[in-house]
Design an enzyme around this catalytic site. Sequence first.
Site, PDB file in Angstrom:
ATOM      1  N   HIS A  17       0.838  -1.207   0.000  1.00  0.00           N
ATOM      2  CA  HIS A  17       0.000   0.000   0.000  1.00  0.00           C
ATOM      3  C   HIS A  17       0.871   1.254   0.000  1.00  0.00           C
ATOM      4  CE1 HIS A  17      -3.105  -2.637   2.234  1.00  0.00           C
ATOM      5  NE2 HIS A  17      -3.572  -2.451   1.013  1.00  0.00           N
ATOM      6  N   LYS A  41     -16.288  -7.611   6.656  1.00  0.00           N
ATOM      7  CA  LYS A  41     -14.946  -8.182   6.642  1.00  0.00           C
ATOM      8  C   LYS A  41     -14.421  -8.478   8.044  1.00  0.00           C
ATOM      9  CE  LYS A  41     -12.764  -6.828   2.328  1.00  0.00           C
ATOM     10  NZ  LYS A  41     -11.582  -6.173   1.745  1.00  0.00           N
ATOM     11  N   ARG A  95      -1.821  -6.405  -8.359  1.00  0.00           N
ATOM     12  CA  ARG A  95      -0.748  -7.343  -8.040  1.00  0.00           C
ATOM     13  C   ARG A  95      -0.667  -8.467  -9.058  1.00  0.00           C
ATOM     14  NH1 ARG A  95      -3.118  -8.147  -2.157  1.00  0.00           N
ATOM     15  NH2 ARG A  95      -4.820  -8.461  -3.579  1.00  0.00           N
ATOM     16  N   SER A 133      -3.017  -7.824   2.750  1.00  0.00           N
ATOM     17  CA  SER A 133      -3.337  -7.659   4.173  1.00  0.00           C
ATOM     18  C   SER A 133      -3.872  -8.948   4.781  1.00  0.00           C
ATOM     19  CB  SER A 133      -4.358  -6.537   4.367  1.00  0.00           C
ATOM     20  OG  SER A 133      -3.804  -5.293   4.026  1.00  0.00           O
TER      21      SER A 133
END
Length: 165
Positions: A17, A41, A95, A133
């Site tokens: 990030h 989440k 990514r 993460s």
Amino acid sequence: MRVALYPGTFDPITLGHVDIIRRAAALVDKLVIGVAINRDKGPLFTLEERVAMIEAECAALSAETGTEIVAHPFENLLIDCARDVGAQIIVRGLRAVADFEYEFQMVGMNRALDDSVETVFLMADARRQAIASKLVKEIARLGGDVSKFVPPRVNDALKERLGRA
């Protein structure tokens, strides 16, 4: 003034990030880090903790780049958040190909909602492509060393939260 919005949950903020933030800041006058409130989440860190971590990591970047970088919590549609903060650009980090497929759909939906907001993709630095993460939290929960993946303050916060200090 060019304003961009870089949204995410940032639970926690990673070096991936930070890399995207640094590179996005070089492209705009103001970068808003949109910290998503996603109760589904079940974040490890509270919204306030995530905002504080982002602000701590971005203070030096802001001074270094001369770009105003601010954290902004949001719970509404991404495109509405972009409007709320005056962003003409949404920044997304990629990514892998799997990220692109999801992001491609999101761009289409966001453009249908407001075609005045552009989405810009920044490829993750090759050294940071594997960082997520979710994986960082899993490694940390299982007692692994995540210091290569997160800033030192975040590493300390993970250890403290998970009782590994």
